[in-house]
Design an enzyme around this catalytic site. Structure first.
Site, PDB file in Angstrom:
ATOM      1  N   GLU A 186     -10.543  -7.899 -14.297  1.00 19.06           N
ATOM      2  CA  GLU A 186     -11.012  -7.683 -12.915  1.00 19.06           C
ATOM      3  C   GLU A 186     -12.150  -6.682 -12.831  1.00 19.06           C
ATOM      4  O   GLU A 186     -13.021  -6.780 -11.968  1.00 19.06           O
ATOM      5  CB  GLU A 186      -9.857  -7.229 -12.029  1.00 19.06           C
ATOM      6  N   PHE A 195       7.085  -6.240  -6.321  1.00 16.56           N
ATOM      7  CA  PHE A 195       6.379  -6.618  -7.542  1.00 16.56           C
ATOM      8  C   PHE A 195       4.871  -6.712  -7.280  1.00 16.56           C
ATOM      9  O   PHE A 195       4.438  -7.324  -6.317  1.00 16.56           O
ATOM     10  CB  PHE A 195       6.901  -7.972  -8.045  1.00 16.56           C
ATOM     11  N   GLN A 196       4.117  -6.072  -8.122  1.00 16.88           N
ATOM     12  CA  GLN A 196       2.651  -6.011  -8.010  1.00 16.88           C
ATOM     13  C   GLN A 196       2.183  -5.457  -6.658  1.00 16.88           C
ATOM     14  O   GLN A 196       1.156  -5.870  -6.126  1.00 16.88           O
ATOM     15  CB  GLN A 196       2.009  -7.373  -8.313  1.00 16.88           C
ATOM     16  N   LYS A 222      -0.231 -11.648   1.389  1.00 12.51           N
ATOM     17  CA  LYS A 222      -0.087 -13.070   1.072  1.00 12.51           C
ATOM     18  C   LYS A 222       0.330 -13.896   2.292  1.00 12.51           C
ATOM     19  O   LYS A 222      -0.167 -15.000   2.488  1.00 12.51           O
ATOM     20  CB  LYS A 222       0.944 -13.252  -0.047  1.00 12.51           C
ATOM     21  N   MET A 230     -23.887   9.903 -27.075  1.00  9.19           N
ATOM     22  CA  MET A 230     -24.275  10.967 -26.155  1.00  9.19           C
ATOM     23  C   MET A 230     -23.327  12.171 -26.271  1.00  9.19           C
ATOM     24  O   MET A 230     -23.762  13.325 -26.258  1.00  9.19           O
ATOM     25  CB  MET A 230     -24.306  10.449 -24.714  1.00  9.19           C
TER      26      MET A 230
END
Lengths: 157, 564
Positions: free
Chosen positions: B51, B113-114, B163, B475
């Site tokens: 993502e 969940f999630q 949802k 760096m």
């Protein structure tokens, strides 16, 4: 370095989900100070009014105001110069204290006894924030069990 | 007007906004939306392999085209993976809209969940965000999201959609015009302030243009070029403004700041007037604030009032859209400013340029990164978009690549996000398919989103990745060399994959080069094959980015060389 000064800022915001956390989140994220904050809907509108007491150097205060303006749901930011400020305080005083003296003290600060229970009396006062601080000091000798301050509300003169 | 589900509204809204491509990754909470994408096929969906990459790709697309980039992710980890992308876009003021799925409204707050408090997380790294509470309000919210992202000071907007909202039916009535009474960016600059600014320029003896990223966002590079040519006032560019002036513009002193040129930094330090067009006085530019441009009055034009006077006192603040302000200012400046006035100032700066030009010691034994960048420039100047990751390679690119136009250089400036370059370069390629898309990276950064080889191969996005490989997190290694007595804590990246086989295993083409001839051949081959490429360029391990202003130091105290 500029000295830090106390400022009262009113913020008119859209009354929507999460708006208060946007404001307080901004203060936390940028390290600005909040002394007190009060919030309530403005009657007859879709807006709420926050009154924030903060402190900082003039540059910090300027940034706070600009950053508040930048938030999408903020309608208006009012930086008060000429204003009337009030704060309310409530306290529980044991009934064995001399309530006549307590009541006299409350009256001197626009207050009174508002409730008497089985072992405590509830008192309130509403006045300028600095006078409320004095009131709380004076109240100490009556052994208050609990003190609740409302935070400042302000209105432009 | 029609009744439809929230999920249908999402894809219809994309059509209303003329979205041609969405980068994303599906998951449970956003499946209804993906079902509509599948059914309607209004736009191309590019499935990234992470993502974060989806958001960087949308960001790169936005930077290259000026249009709003769009990414879709699911709830929970889908969203949290996207956060670095949001923060990257936020710091660089890039217009993107990220839509995330969320658990159903009734389950919010139950640690489902999630489930994660997505708007709580995105609040400090977006311009604005929304949690959608009903399908009814969805069309308006989506229209607002695009409007807020692209107007004013642009930025990322996040829309979190539960949802059940995507399944709810409601009227789809997409607003033709968005009006927000609490959000009205100032476009036109104050005429009196503009006049005063022109007078200040006309009176100055040692003025400098301090060009910032706002020029790119507001598409006003042409006006700036016109202004610089007419006034013959020397100019410095920030990292985000590279390409505003052509690399060979005689007035361009180069990049300013920590790895800026000697002349650019000295110009800032000695100027009596800074004409700041859309920069934000970042610490990587200013160095020690109390020493920054301390002889200069400052004109600052910016669309964001909170940028003006945030760090440095400004004498002539002008709030407004840079294009609108310059449209007013340029004709006045042409009339009032005499370019001959700054002749001796230009002479001084020219001597500074000659005294300490950007320089490196080339070698026959080992490839120098600066040479590689210059070589890419010789071959692709004006024909390619150059993205970078973050680190030494990014600074060498900013210093040595011959930029010819705005939106040619795509880099994460504010947040400094390693792993940005490759996915951004995919978004760039999708946005400007006719041009070559190069990602200049390091051996550290490239591995942070290497999985995108799959996305690029699958979607035929032939990005050429040039890895300046010094087997170091370069760096940080450089800082350790300079400031930590060479204690190379966790910066040795000698353990590496075989980048050639790695590219091949994904269906791309890999090259490993150690000489100039090999590099030329590899670049040539990658361009002609038009495929996803990894060119692993073995460079001098100990090359440093110079000059350098040590963090917190003054711009005029530059480290010009480093001798072991």
């Amino acid at each position: 370095m500029h000295s830090s000064e106390r400022r009262v800022i009113s913020v008119i915001v859209l009354n929507e989900h999460g708006v208060l956390s946007r404001i307080t989140g901004l203060f936390a994220a940028r390290g600005y100070n909040i002394e007190s904050v009060t919030v309530a809907p403005i009657p007859g509108s879709k807006y709420s009014r926050l009154t924030i007491v903060t402190s900082g150097s003039p540059r910090v205060i300027e940034q706070i105001i600009k950053q508040l303006h930048k938030l999408i749901p903020v309608y208006k930011v009012i930086e008060h110069s000429e204003l009337v400020e009030k704060e309310m305080v409530m306290a529980k005083i044991p009934l064995e204290e001399r309530l006549a003296d307590v009541e006299a003290l409350c009256r001197a600060y626009n207050g009174n006894i508002v409730n008497i229970g089985t072992d405590t009396a509830i008192i309130m006062a509403a006045d300028e924030p600095s006078r409320i601080a004095n009131f709380i000091k004076a109240l100490k000798r009556f052994n208050p069990k609990e003190i609740v301050r409302s935070g400042v509300v302000a209105i432009e003169r | 007007m029609a009744t439809m589900t929230g999920a249908q509204m999402v894809v219809e809204a994309m059509r209303e906004e003329n979205v041609e491509v969405v980068f994303g990754y599906p998951g449970g909470a956003i499946m209804n939306v993906y079902d509509e994408i599948y059914k309607k096929r209004y736009f191309q969906h590019i499935l990234t392999r992470h993502e974060q990459a989806a958001v960087h790709a949308a960001d790169g697309y936005a930077r290259a085209t000026g249009k709003v980039g769009v990414a879709f992710v699911t709830s929970g980890p889908g969203f949290t993976n996207a956060v670095t992308g949001l923060a990257t876009a936020y710091m660089d003021s890039i217009p993107i809209v990220v839509i995330s799925g969320q658990v159903p409204l009734s389950m919010i707050g139950t640690d489902a969940f999630q489930e994660i408090d997505a708007v709580g997380i995105s609040r400090p790294c977006t311009k604005h965000n929304f949690l959608v509470k009903s399908a009814e309000e969805l069309p308006e919210i989506l229209a607002k999201a695009f409007y807020i992202a692209r107007t004013g000071r642009p930025g990322p907007v996040h829309v979190d959609i539960p949802k059940d909202v995507t399944a709810q039916m409601a009227e789809f009535n997409y607003p033709k015009e968005v009006k927000l009474e609490t959000y009205k960016p100032t476009i036109k600059g104050n005429a009196r302030q503009i006049k005063k600014a022109v007078e200040a320029i006309a009176k100055a003896k040692k003025p400098v243009f301090y060009l910032g990223g706002g020029i790119i966002h507001s598409n006003s590079a042409d006006l700036v070029r016109d202004l610089v040519a007419a006034t013959q006032i020397p100019a410095v560019e920030t990292l985000m403004a590279r390409g505003t002036l052509r690399y060979d513009d005689p007035m361009l002193l180069g990049m300013v700041g920590m790895h800026g040129t000697y002349a650019a930094n000295m110009a800032m330090s000695e100027a009596d007037l800074l004409i700041a067009l859309g920069p934000r006085f970042d610490d990587r530019v200013t160095g020690k604030l109390s020493e920054f441009a301390k002889y200069a009055k400052i004109i600052h034009v910016d669309i964001d009032p909170s940028s003006i006077g945030k760090l440095v006192h400004v004498d002539y603040p002008i709030v407004g859209d840079l294009k609108a302000v310059l449209t007013e200012l340029v004709p006045q400046a042409k009339e009032k400013v005499d370019p001959a006035r700054y002749e001796s100032w230009r002479e001084i700066l020219k001597r500074y340029q000659e005294l300490h030009p950007l320089t490196y010691e080339d070698s026959d034994e080992v490839l120098k990164p600066e040479w590689v960048i210059q070589r890419i420039g010789e071959k692709l100047k004006g024909k390619a978009r150059i993205s970078t990751d973050v680190g030494q390679h990014q600074m060498w690119t900013a210093q040595y690549y011959p930029f010819t136009r705005p939106r040619e250089f795509i880099t994460s400036g504010g947040l400094g996000t390693m792993g940005f370059g490759f996915p951004a370069a995919m978004g760039v390629k999708r946005g400007v398919p006719d041009e070559i898309s190069v990602n200049i990276s390091g051996d550290g950064s490239i591995l942070m989103n290497i999985q995108e080889l799959m996305t690029a191969v699958e979607n035929r996005l032939p990005v050429i990745n040039v890895i300046l490989n010094n087997n170091y997190l370069g760096m940080v290694r450089q800082w350790q060399t300079f400031f930590y007595d060479k204690r190379y804590a966790e910066t040795d990246l000698s353990m590496q994959p075989d980048f050639v086989k790695l590219a091949e295993s994904f269906g791309g083409v890999g090259y490993r080069v150690k000489t100039k001839e090999e590099f030329d051949a590899a670049l040539e081959d990658a361009i002609s094959k038009n495929v996803v490429a990894l060119i692993d360029v073995i460079i001098d391990r100990y090359e440093n980015v110079l000059p350098m202003v040590p963090a917190g130091g003054s711009l005029y105290n530059m480290l010009l060389e480093y001798k072991d």
